[in-house]
Design an enzyme around this catalytic site. Structure first.
Site, PDB file in Angstrom:
ATOM      1  N   GLU A  79      13.551  -9.410  -4.585  1.00  7.94           N
ATOM      2  CA  GLU A  79      14.851 -10.339  -4.870  1.00  7.94           C
ATOM      3  C   GLU A  79      14.942 -11.856  -5.395  1.00  7.94           C
ATOM      4  O   GLU A  79      13.860 -12.355  -5.871  1.00  7.94           O
ATOM      5  CB  GLU A  79      14.360 -10.662  -3.063  1.00  7.94           C
ATOM      6  CG  GLU A  79      16.012 -11.825  -2.861  1.00  7.94           C
ATOM      7  CD  GLU A  79      16.211 -12.567  -0.986  1.00  7.94           C
ATOM      8  OE1 GLU A  79      15.318 -11.067  -0.856  1.00  7.94           O
ATOM      9  OE2 GLU A  79      16.802 -12.718  -0.885  1.00  7.94           O
ATOM     10  N   LYS A 259      12.772 -14.483   8.279  1.00  2.00           N
ATOM     11  CA  LYS A 259      12.538 -13.763   7.164  1.00  2.00           C
ATOM     12  C   LYS A 259      12.641 -15.018   5.755  1.00  2.00           C
ATOM     13  O   LYS A 259      11.683 -14.466   4.408  1.00  2.00           O
ATOM     14  CB  LYS A 259      14.012 -13.374   6.947  1.00  2.00           C
ATOM     15  CG  LYS A 259      14.500 -12.055   6.237  1.00  2.00           C
ATOM     16  CD  LYS A 259      14.819 -12.459   4.738  1.00  2.00           C
ATOM     17  CE  LYS A 259      14.905 -11.485   3.413  1.00  2.00           C
ATOM     18  NZ  LYS A 259      14.955 -11.204   2.009  1.00  2.00           N
ATOM     19  N   ASP A 275      -1.973  -5.549   3.158  1.00  2.09           N
ATOM     20  CA  ASP A 275      -0.591  -4.856   4.235  1.00  2.09           C
ATOM     21  C   ASP A 275       0.215  -5.600   4.466  1.00  2.09           C
ATOM     22  O   ASP A 275      -0.087  -6.445   5.444  1.00  2.09           O
ATOM     23  CB  ASP A 275      -1.622  -4.655   4.735  1.00  2.09           C
ATOM     24  CG  ASP A 275      -0.220  -3.049   5.921  1.00  2.09           C
ATOM     25  OD1 ASP A 275       0.261  -3.248   5.592  1.00  2.09           O
ATOM     26  OD2 ASP A 275      -1.643  -2.385   6.163  1.00  2.09           O
ATOM     27  N   HIS A 374      22.365 -20.745  -5.704  1.00  2.00           N
ATOM     28  CA  HIS A 374      21.321 -19.707  -6.342  1.00  2.00           C
ATOM     29  C   HIS A 374      22.306 -18.518  -6.547  1.00  2.00           C
ATOM     30  O   HIS A 374      21.958 -17.505  -7.527  1.00  2.00           O
ATOM     31  CB  HIS A 374      20.747 -18.446  -5.161  1.00  2.00           C
ATOM     32  CG  HIS A 374      19.518 -19.629  -4.504  1.00  2.00           C
ATOM     33  ND1 HIS A 374      18.075 -19.968  -5.841  1.00  2.00           N
ATOM     34  CD2 HIS A 374      18.674 -20.315  -3.825  1.00  2.00           C
ATOM     35  CE1 HIS A 374      17.439 -20.668  -5.187  1.00  2.00           C
ATOM     36  NE2 HIS A 374      17.848 -21.523  -3.385  1.00  2.00           N
TER      37      HIS A 374
HETATM   38  P1  NDP Z   1     -11.635  -0.879   4.257  1.00  2.00           P
HETATM   39  O1  NDP Z   1     -11.848   0.332   4.706  1.00  2.00           O
HETATM   40  O2  NDP Z   1     -10.995  -0.957   2.275  1.00  2.00           O
HETATM   41  O3  NDP Z   1     -12.679  -1.497   4.102  1.00  2.00           O
HETATM   42  C1  NDP Z   1     -13.522  -2.528   3.740  1.00  2.00           C
HETATM   43  C2  NDP Z   1     -14.432  -2.769   2.920  1.00  2.00           C
HETATM   44  O4  NDP Z   1     -14.675  -3.789   1.928  1.00  2.00           O
HETATM   45  C3  NDP Z   1     -15.523  -2.018   3.433  1.00  2.00           C
HETATM   46  O5  NDP Z   1     -15.467  -0.725   2.302  1.00  2.00           O
HETATM   47  C4  NDP Z   1     -16.635  -2.750   3.225  1.00  2.00           C
HETATM   48  O6  NDP Z   1     -17.628  -2.375   2.663  1.00  2.00           O
HETATM   49  C5  NDP Z   1     -15.783  -3.810   1.500  1.00  2.00           C
HETATM   50  N1  NDP Z   1     -16.610  -5.183   2.062  1.00  2.00           N
HETATM   51  C6  NDP Z   1     -17.294  -5.683   0.803  1.00  2.00           C
HETATM   52  N2  NDP Z   1     -17.476  -6.775   0.372  1.00  2.00           N
HETATM   53  C7  NDP Z   1     -16.761  -7.412   2.098  1.00  2.00           C
HETATM   54  C8  NDP Z   1     -17.511  -8.186   2.770  1.00  2.00           C
HETATM   55  N3  NDP Z   1     -17.476  -9.354   2.091  1.00  2.00           N
HETATM   56  N4  NDP Z   1     -16.349  -8.374   3.592  1.00  2.00           N
HETATM   57  C9  NDP Z   1     -16.016  -7.080   4.824  1.00  2.00           C
HETATM   58  N5  NDP Z   1     -15.895  -6.287   3.966  1.00  2.00           N
HETATM   59  C10 NDP Z   1     -16.648  -6.013   2.333  1.00  2.00           C
HETATM   60  O7  NDP Z   1     -10.563  -1.800   4.359  1.00  2.00           O
HETATM   61  P2  NDP Z   1      -9.822  -2.693   5.884  1.00  2.00           P
HETATM   62  O8  NDP Z   1     -11.412  -1.714   6.633  1.00  2.00           O
HETATM   63  O9  NDP Z   1     -10.292  -4.113   5.899  1.00  2.00           O
HETATM   64  O10 NDP Z   1      -8.960  -2.081   6.083  1.00  2.00           O
HETATM   65  C11 NDP Z   1      -7.748  -2.520   5.527  1.00  2.00           C
HETATM   66  C12 NDP Z   1      -6.607  -1.251   5.295  1.00  2.00           C
HETATM   67  O11 NDP Z   1      -6.390  -0.457   6.554  1.00  2.00           O
HETATM   68  C13 NDP Z   1      -5.033  -1.509   4.630  1.00  2.00           C
HETATM   69  O12 NDP Z   1      -5.067  -0.489   3.475  1.00  2.00           O
HETATM   70  C14 NDP Z   1      -3.948  -1.303   5.692  1.00  2.00           C
HETATM   71  O13 NDP Z   1      -3.295  -0.731   5.120  1.00  2.00           O
HETATM   72  C15 NDP Z   1      -5.183  -0.226   6.311  1.00  2.00           C
HETATM   73  N6  NDP Z   1      -4.544   0.040   8.263  1.00  2.00           N
HETATM   74  C16 NDP Z   1      -3.960  -0.869   8.732  1.00  2.00           C
HETATM   75  C17 NDP Z   1      -3.537  -0.231  10.062  1.00  2.00           C
HETATM   76  C18 NDP Z   1      -2.601  -1.817  10.391  1.00  2.00           C
HETATM   77  O14 NDP Z   1      -2.719  -2.935  10.415  1.00  2.00           O
HETATM   78  N7  NDP Z   1      -2.300  -1.169  11.657  1.00  2.00           N
HETATM   79  C19 NDP Z   1      -4.436   0.962  10.728  1.00  2.00           C
HETATM   80  C20 NDP Z   1      -4.843   1.615   9.911  1.00  2.00           C
HETATM   81  C21 NDP Z   1      -5.444   0.985   8.733  1.00  2.00           C
HETATM   82  P3  NDP Z   1     -18.875  -2.008   3.701  1.00  2.00           P
HETATM   83  O15 NDP Z   1     -17.913  -0.291   3.840  1.00  2.00           O
HETATM   84  O16 NDP Z   1     -19.437  -1.969   2.663  1.00  2.00           O
HETATM   85  O17 NDP Z   1     -18.812  -2.832   4.842  1.00  2.00           O
END
Ligand code: NDP
Length: 423
Positions: A79, A259, A275, A374
């Site tokens: 935008e 918005k 996300d 703008h």
């Molecule tokens: P991930 O599944 O990538 O999990 C976070 C990763 O970060 C883990 O592998 C974790 O390692 C690692 N990590 C490294 N350092 C840290 C730290 N200091 N603190 C926390 N984690 C750490 O992502 P999220 O669980 O955050 O999920 C986000 C994703 O989920 C987005 O892409 C989103 O689009 C999607 N999503 C969103 C939904 C919604 O909003 N309704 C529903 C489903 C998915 P370790 O495994 O060793 O802990």
């Protein structure tokens, strides 16, 4: 002839060929898909039925002074005028001493919802009595989170209807957004409860109403800094306070007010690999938490009307790690550009950007109006849409301004005349 069935099983090249075979794309369109596919091997792993990478422009916003630290803010948006407005709003706040922010803990709610509940009060107390055990099961499902200082913190039980009960777990997701981690922890708890409780579990999933991951930005602007050519700073400030009140009272106005805030917040969210749908849904659900949909920010005159104070609180379920943050190389570059080191710092920048965006929009709205301020930026997009080459844009935009026209047909006519003149 190849058809499109089992598209997901095809290689990237086979998918492009299948579209060609079905005469759904031309040779030139295939070349465009290939040229835009910056990293097909990664894209194919990231999403399903991968075709190409869809690029959006990224720019930098300036003048962000937040808690006495300066930030460059990368923003990704299609935008026009969003980044200019962001820098303009931030520059006014910079002259006023900068943004002051605070963030709460970074907890996400996870829900396990029971249906066909016979005795809601009884189920509620049964679940509450099991708090320690349920938190333990949740943490065992993702032990690394607890090792990092996070994990399931506490629970609450809400009776939604006589037959519907929600068990909510508050989970500290540390540096991650946490959706996937929370969902796997919830499923472990739901599996345990299916064995312990005869009431059926309807579903278990995180809630996007992230009201335990809040960030607030405040700025205090001497009114003279808000002056515009035809209107004093005092008048602009009074009208901004009135527009803010309007957004508290009228959902039609509040939707547009919000918005404008999200124009900036989403652009930073995308630049930081987050996300933005989760952030959008959190923001709008939070905006209606008091019963009516309201503006997320508020502007009030203070200190004998010499200062305009702006406040914005947003739920920001964002991540500094996880999701696509490591997969998209530009996200790493953007982390480097902003020099952000933690999720809390990212929240502070995002909420400040939202407030700067809102400031710029309200200031323009109550003075010269959003279009005039703008117009040149908006016109560039119209002229490009009319088919102009980038080098032709400035000339056609100037001619449209002289004619005081903003429509596509005029842009097309002017462009055609320009091309005629070349022959
Ligand atoms: P991930 O599944 O990538 O999990 C976070 C990763 O970060 C883990 O592998 C974790 O390692 C690692 N990590 C490294 N350092 C840290 C730290 N200091 N603190 C926390 N984690 C750490 O992502 P999220 O669980 O955050 O999920 C986000 C994703 O989920 C987005 O892409 C989103 O689009 C999607 N999503 C969103 C939904 C919604 O909003 N309704 C529903 C489903 C998915 P370790 O495994 O060793 O802990």
């Amino acid at each position: 002839m190849t058809n499109l069935s089992k598209f997901y099983q095809k290689t990237w090249m086979q998918r492009l060929q299948a579209l060609m075979d079905q005469q759904l794309i031309s040779v030139e369109q295939r070349q465009l898909l290939e040229k835009s596919a910056t990293d097909p091997a990664v894209g194919d792993q990231q999403i399903e039925n991968y075709l190409t990478h869809y690029g959006l422009p990224e720019g930098l916003a300036f003048h962000y002074l937040i808690d006495q630290r300066r930030y460059l803010v990368p923003m990704v948006t299609e935008e026009p005028s969003v980044i200019a407005a962001s820098s303009h709003g931030a520059a006014i706040v910079e002259k006023s001493g900068g943004f002051y922010t605070k963030v709460t803990d970074h907890l996400l709610w996870g829900q396990i919802v029971f249906e066909q509940v016979a005795n809601a009060e009884k189920l509620k107390s049964l679940l509450e009595q099991q708090q320690e055990k349920l938190l333990q099961i949740a943490n065992q499902a993702h032990p690394s989170l607890q090792q990092r200082g996070g994990g399931a913190r506490y629970l609450r039980v809400r009776i939604l209807a006589s037959d519907l009960v929600s068990l909510d777990l508050a989970i500290d997701t540390q540096q991650a957004m946490g959706a996937n981690m929370v969902n796997s922890m919830l499923e472990a708890v739901a599996d345990y409860l299916r064995e312990q409780v005869s009431t059926p579990v309807l579903l278990s999933v995180l809630s996007n109403l992230a009201d335990q991951a809040l960030a607030t930005a405040v700025c205090r602007i001497p009114v003279e800094l808000l002056a515009r050519p035809q209107i004093t700073g005092q008048q602009v400030a009074q009208k901004m306070a009135a527009a803010s009140r309007l957004a508290q009272l009228d959902p039609y106005r509040a939707a547009t007010h919000n918005k404008g805030i999200m124009n900036g917040v989403d652009a930073v969210a995308i630049a930081m690999g987050n996300d933005w749908r989760a952030i959008e849904s959190a923001a709008h659900a939070f905006a209606v938490k008091k019963g009516n949909y309201r503006g997320l920010s508020q502007w009030q005159l203070k200190s004998d009307e010499s200062v305009l104070e702006g406040t914005l609180t947003l739920p920001l379920p964002v991540g500094f790690v996880g999701g696509s943050t490591k997969i998209v190389p530009l996200v790493q570059l953007n982390h480097h550009l902003t020099a952000i080191k933690s999720v809390g710092e990212l929240e502070k920048v995002m909420v400040s950007v939202g407030l700067a965006q809102n400031l710029a929009a309200l200031q323009a709205l109550v003075s010269e109006g959003i279009q005039q301020g703008h117009m040149r930026l908006q016109l560039r997009a119209t002229v490009l849409a009319a088919g102009a080459q980038p080098a032709e844009v400035a000339t056609i935009v100037t001619k449209m301004q002289q004619l005081q026209r903003t429509d596509l047909a005029t842009a097309q006519n002017l462009l055609a005349k320009e091309h005629e003149g070349e022959h």
